[in-house]
Design a protein around this motif. Sequence first.
Motif, PDB file in Angstrom:
ATOM      1  N   LEU A 100     -17.818  10.304 -35.388  1.00 13.22           N
ATOM      2  CA  LEU A 100     -17.211   9.326 -35.679  1.00 13.22           C
ATOM      3  C   LEU A 100     -15.513  10.160 -35.763  1.00 13.22           C
ATOM      4  O   LEU A 100     -15.006   9.091 -35.531  1.00 13.22           O
ATOM      5  N   SER A 103     -13.245   9.312 -32.344  1.00 14.24           N
ATOM      6  CA  SER A 103     -13.597   7.650 -32.380  1.00 14.24           C
ATOM      7  C   SER A 103     -12.464   7.525 -33.500  1.00 14.24           C
ATOM      8  O   SER A 103     -11.353   6.323 -32.318  1.00 14.24           O
ATOM      9  N   GLY A 104     -12.311   7.919 -34.294  1.00 17.18           N
ATOM     10  CA  GLY A 104     -11.499   7.571 -35.066  1.00 17.18           C
ATOM     11  C   GLY A 104      -9.990   8.025 -34.799  1.00 17.18           C
ATOM     12  O   GLY A 104      -8.550   6.409 -34.610  1.00 17.18           O
ATOM     13  N   THR A 139     -15.588   2.394 -34.084  1.00 14.33           N
ATOM     14  CA  THR A 139     -17.456   4.038 -34.666  1.00 14.33           C
ATOM     15  C   THR A 139     -18.372   3.122 -35.000  1.00 14.33           C
ATOM     16  O   THR A 139     -19.399   4.094 -34.971  1.00 14.33           O
TER      17      THR A 139
END
Length: 334
Positions: A100, A103-104, A139
């Motif tokens: 996560l 990806s952010g 996400t």
Amino acid sequence: MASPPVTRPYFSSRRGWELFWLLFCWAVVLLCCALLYFYWDWSRSMDLINWLQQFRAIKPVEYFFQFFTFLGNDEFYMIFFGILIWCVDKPLGFWSAAVLLVSGLVSGVAKDLTALERPTLEGMKQLESYAFPSGHTFTAVTVWGYLAMRLKRRWFWIWALAAMLLIPFSRIILGFHYPGDILGGYAMGIPLLLLFAWLSSLFVERGWDRKFSKALLLALCVGLPVILTVLSPQGDMPKLMGLLAGASAGYIVEKEKVRSNTRTHWALQLLKAVIGLAVLFGILMGLGPLLSSGNPALQAALRFFRYALGGIWVTLLAPALFVALKLTPREAGD
């Protein structure tokens, strides 16, 4: 028992189906890229958003899509990964949380590079961040896809695919993104998911986790996020890198020194979740007004520290507290 790491095959034990789903993923990526290239003007028009507002006027529909957009918000992920790490499966929770955060980071960099504005609906508050690609879509693909690859359960794949469709669609119907932002999220998120899967399986096959000392791993976990934050202190970089540094360092130390067992009585699980989340939200939100500065560089450093403290709480301090309070046992072999 901890879930196994991502290994090949990723989608199906049947070779033919595995090849089919890999080709399907790349076909979706190519389709999204083609639509963005040939229909760029349509992808950034308000036509679809305005048409969907007639359905949004139906309250159950509004609440349904508000729920799915919440599943892509920071608040949900804090609750979800906190409970996953403390009460269900530490490795699964930590590594999917790392997916996560990375990806952010990638979607945030892409947003800053493209600098495309969000749609505007009358009466709707305009979000401060840029639009392309949709971070919720990005996400949804990487996190739920990664979890499905690890769990390897048909029912969870069905849920993951539903989340990958409904979370992005909620962003259109609620007016936060143009259709092109969603296509961009798919076009970038799917390749990153496949990269995560390939690196994870390679990590297991070559035993990379056994080739580095704990001191070197700690130095990398803290040093790289600090360097990235110094190089780019704007936007969400201090937040994401602080969380990644704190959670990674805490996870390494917890595995060596604390070794908490996630399984215990359901009442104790509930107590762990309440204590853990109360402190986590207190750190990330309650300390915000206290740790602030008008100096941009100092503000970035304070934000990095606050989120690093939150990451350490989730992966190290909370498990240590739960063991000390006898809310959860240590793993066998202590």
